[in-house]
Design an enzyme around this catalytic site. Structure first.
Site, PDB file in Angstrom:
ATOM      1  N   SER A 140     -22.374  27.015  49.915  1.00  0.00           N
ATOM      2  CA  SER A 140     -21.950  27.150  51.744  1.00  0.00           C
ATOM      3  C   SER A 140     -21.662  28.168  52.241  1.00  0.00           C
ATOM      4  CB  SER A 140     -20.407  26.506  51.275  1.00  0.00           C
ATOM      5  OG  SER A 140     -19.786  26.296  52.606  1.00  0.00           O
ATOM      6  N   ASP A 159     -22.785  14.953  51.809  1.00  0.00           N
ATOM      7  CA  ASP A 159     -22.172  16.723  52.058  1.00  0.00           C
ATOM      8  C   ASP A 159     -22.032  16.073  53.713  1.00  0.00           C
ATOM      9  OD1 ASP A 159     -20.817  19.162  52.924  1.00  0.00           O
ATOM     10  OD2 ASP A 159     -22.064  20.030  51.635  1.00  0.00           O
ATOM     11  N   HIS A 187     -19.729  18.578  49.064  1.00  0.00           N
ATOM     12  CA  HIS A 187     -20.014  20.188  48.886  1.00  0.00           C
ATOM     13  C   HIS A 187     -19.141  20.303  47.513  1.00  0.00           C
ATOM     14  CE1 HIS A 187     -20.858  22.898  52.738  1.00  0.00           C
ATOM     15  NE2 HIS A 187     -19.497  23.705  51.904  1.00  0.00           N
TER      16      HIS A 187
END
Length: 805
Positions: free
Chosen positions: A365, A485, A516
């Site tokens: 991320s 995601d 995610h």
């Protein structure tokens, strides 16, 4: 249960023997295979410390259907491949009668995809088989050498530890109870808080204690969350507002190209003294288990939160050039190009004398995003990055085709909200008072630059587009992304993959069926082993064939659990494309006969239904996609194909071309691509198979063992992909066109890229609508949209599975 193990390579037999000797397994000048097995097992059962206790253990294992291993050794029977693998499977934690049959271990091994050697007649055969066994994955998700490590096999290596490589991968020969934990403050070429001094960045270091004088490489994770976040201060923007009508513009690409200028900087701090001893330590960091795993194997790990975070200088600017410079400064210190100090006050300099100058960046991320950002600078010493679920362009995280579009479950978040969240300097009250007023000004500038009013691409977003600097990348890249995601959407990794095509750097791509998440703790894929192979090669220069052994593209199957496919490429522009025409309720390969045939849908809802969808996005999505009559029936156009006569594999981005009119001088269009058909589908959130069952070293940290499993209940559909566009951004994402009520205009846009199999007997559907309750602004104004069917198309890049698998 399937074992997908890509990290094994086969060295020469001479190398195998050399490595077995280094691992303290090899017994020279012995020709009795049964005795070799007994002596080897004696080193495996570390929990049993006497001959008597080992006999007890051997008596609990079967060699044949009627003979225990203990009796087999007592009778000194001949070792056969069947007996060897009966015992091997039990060592690998597989169970007799459940996972394999004692009279036929090979059938189960073939099904599970475990490697074996068919003939074990000689000493050389035995050692080849034992070498292969040590490299094989257990039932519970780790390679056999890791299982031995967790039981303490490598403790005898601790005293004079130096890097040890087996099958091309680093082994855990370093004592994690004696890690050095220290803090330094790296001086960045920045003054983002305008206090007249260069920003100092708190840097946390964990490194093994070494006694042989060698230097270690570094895994560096840049995490803005590492020093805490301001969750209580996070205020989201209101998204229940009308879509703005934008003034018509005629901009060029030059108008939206970033014009960032290097600021004038204060001089570096004078060095008053130098030292090799730090002044500060820490008890626990915001860790990542892949880093934990490598720490025991001769790699240092560094965490830094960057500008504007607790105990660092500066302010957060979310995706800016300054944030990238802040990230890179740590690498420059690790490679001897920048200075650091033992505290923020005494100007006592310290060097990373323990670093060998080879750095890898890791993280998911925002963490993976900063790894990508650092790579685009071409900074010396950054050999590779492992970027997972990373952003390649911040515009595509918070915007799409002229619309404000939120990441999943983050409605109302934007660049300014994220900057506020990560300004952990706020947690130290006295420190925060020194920057409070200036940071307020920074937030005002962020709000103006991000421009939630128009949703257009501009210089602010162009500065935050790492794709502009892809040509500078020198580091080899591992990319990992979830095909489900909807936080950092799949387009982020697809754009980077495409941009890297001309680049000579080695690039590898992993696409999984999750959201995610990290994937280093999955049972079915040896991701951690592959990363060990990769990092040993990239940072220790071990010749293990990692760059060719690891597949270019590895994609998880969406129909079958624990199944992964390998490809040379993904989302290739040369892939075959099927074009569909629109008819009433249908997607068809035949041309629509009526050029004036059209369908309409509205965007507004009764207040009670609108409010229900605002508070429950899942309910909204179900009602939108369902083939049944729902509250969304008049707010969508739903088109489906006939049932497929063969299974098809979709790879890349579906493309939508619509001839559409709106009832107002503004509007938006959203589309979803749907797999219609009853099926027990893979869960998008992995199932925990064993909580804290994966050890990353002996008496060290743990992780959960997980796997994507199939849902116990059947579902009638699955959303494959989606996309959105502002009708005023028909030309591009920065220019505003006019929308005349009742006038048809052509809009074209790609849906998010994917890799997805549509099963035989299923149907492909396209759902066209306006407001997306989970992502776009939620405008409940009355508006009517009309789609001209004859002039609209859907193009889908897929081909029969029989040509691929």
């Amino acid at each position: 249960m399937k074992n997908n193990q890509f990290a094994n390579y086969t060295p020469t037999f001479e190398t195998q023997i050399k490595e077995l000797k280094a691992m303290k397994f090899y017994i020279d000048a012995e020709t009795n295979l049964t005795f070799l097995l007994e002596q080897s097992l004696d080193k495996v059962f570390l929990d049993y410390q006497t001959a008597g206790s080992k006999h007890q253990k051997y008596h609990s294992l079967l060699a044949t259907d009627s003979t225990s291993v203990d009796d087999f050794f007592t009778m000194k029977n001949e070792l056969t491949p069947t007996i060897f693998y009966n015992i091997a499977l039990q060592l690998l934690e597989f169970e007799v009668g459940i996972d394999f049959k004692i009279d036929d271990p090979f059938t189960a091994m073939t099904k599970i995809q475990l490697p074996s050697i068919e003939i074990i007649n000689s000493v050389d055969d035995f050692w080849s088989a034992w070498y292969l066994l040590l490299t094989t994955h257990t039932k519970n998700g780790q390679v056999f050498t890791d299982l031995l490590a967790n039981k303490g096999y490598f403790v005898s290596f601790y005293e004079d530890a130096k890097p040890l490589f087996f099958n091309g991968k680093a082994q855990p020969v370093f004592d994690t109870t004696k890690l050095i934990r220290e803090v330094v403050y790296v001086e960045a070429p920045l003054d983002t808080d305008h206090d007249g001094q260069r920003d100092l960045l708190k840097t946390e270091i964990l490194r093994p204690t070494v006694t042989s004088g060698f230097k270690v490489p570094v895994l560096y994770t840049a995490s803005p969350y590492n020093q805490g976040t301001n969750d209580e201060a996070e205020v989201m923007h209101n998204v229940d507002i009308p879509l703005a009508e934008k003034p018509v513009t005629d901009l060029s690409e030059a108008d939206i190209t970033s014009t960032y200028q290097e600021p004038e900087l204060p001089n570096p701090r004078p060095v008053l003294s130098e030292t090799t001893e730090t002044e500060q330590t820490f008890s626990r960091e915001f860790s990542y288990t892949l880093n934990d795993y490598m720490l025991a194997r001769g790699f240092a790990v560094v965490y830094a939160a960057g500008i504007g975070t607790r105990e660092s200088d500066g302010v957060r600017t979310c995706g800016s050039v300054e944030e990238t410079v802040s990230t890179v400064a740590i690498i420059e210190w690790l490679t001897g190009q920048r200075q650091a100090f033992t505290s923020k006050l005494d100007n006592r300099a310290i060097k990373a004398t323990w670093s060998n100058g080879n750095v890898a960046m890791t993280g998911k991320s925002y963490l993976g995003t900063l790894a990508t950002a650092a790579a685009t600078t071409g900074v010396s010493g950054l050999k590779t990055i492992i970027s997972e679920a990373a952003i390649s362009s911040w515009y595509d995280y918070y915007r799409e085709n002229g619309l404000v579009v939120a990441p999943a479950a983050c409605q109302g978040e934007d660049a300014d909200v994220l900057a506020e969240l990560c300004l952990s300097r706020k947690k130290d009250a006295a420190d925060y008072t020194t920057i409070q007023n200036y940071f307020s000004e920074v937030m005002d500038k962020l709000a103006i630059g991000q421009d939630r009013e128009s949703g257009n691409y501009n210089q602010f977003w162009d500065e935050r587009n790492y794709l502009n600097q892809v040509q500078n990348i020198k580091a080899n890249i591992i990319m990992v992304h979830g095909l489900n995601d909807w936080n950092v959407k799949p387009r982020q990794v697809e754009q980077l993959w495409q941009a890297l095509r001309p680049s000579p750097v080695v690039k590898k791509l992993f696409l999984h069926q999750g959201k995610h998440i990290y994937i280093n703790n999955f049972r079915s894929l040896d991701f951690t082993d592959m990363m060990n192979l990769w990092l040993s090669n990239q940072l220790y220069d071990v010749e293990n064939g990692a760059e060719t052994l690891i597949p270019n593209v590895t994609i998880q199957d969406n129909l079958y659990a624990e199944t992964w496919h390998t490809f040379d490429d993904w989302a290739d522009s040369d892939s075959p494309v099927q074009s569909y025409h629109f008819q009433q309720d249908k997607l068809t390969q035949s041309v629509t006969s009526d050029e004036h045939q059209s369908v309409t849908f509205k965007d507004d809802l009764p207040d009670d239904i609108f409010n229900a969808y605002v508070t429950n996005n899942n309910l909204w999505e179900r009602d939108l996609i369902s083939t049944k009559e729902t509250n969304m029936a008049e707010n969508r156009v739903q088109l489906v194909t006939d049932s497929f006569t063969e299974r098809l594999f979709l790879s890349g981005s579906a493309h939508v071309k619509l001839s559409v009119s709106a009832g107002q001088t503004k509007g938006l269009i959203s589309c979803m691509l749907i797999d219609y058909g009853e099926a027990n589908r893979l869960n998008e959130v992995p199932t925990v198979l064993g909580r804290k069952s994966l050890d990353t070293g002996f008496h060290w940290r743990e992780d959960d063992l997980v796997e994507f499993t199939k849902s116990a209940t059947s579902t009638p559909w699955k959303m494959i992909s989606k996309g959105h566009i502002n009708l005023q951004n028909r030309t591009n994402r920065y220019q505003n066109d006019s929308v005349l009520p009742g006038t048809f205009n052509t809009v074209e846009f790609d849906l998010q890229p994917t890799a997805y199999q549509v099963e035989k007997g299923h149907q492909l559907g396209l759902v066209i609508y306006a407001t997306d309750f989970g992502m776009t602004l939620r405008n409940n104004d009355s508006d009517i949209y009309t789609i001209n069917l004859a002039n609209s198309r859907l193009k889908v890049p897929y081909q029969p599975v029989t040509t691929l698998f």
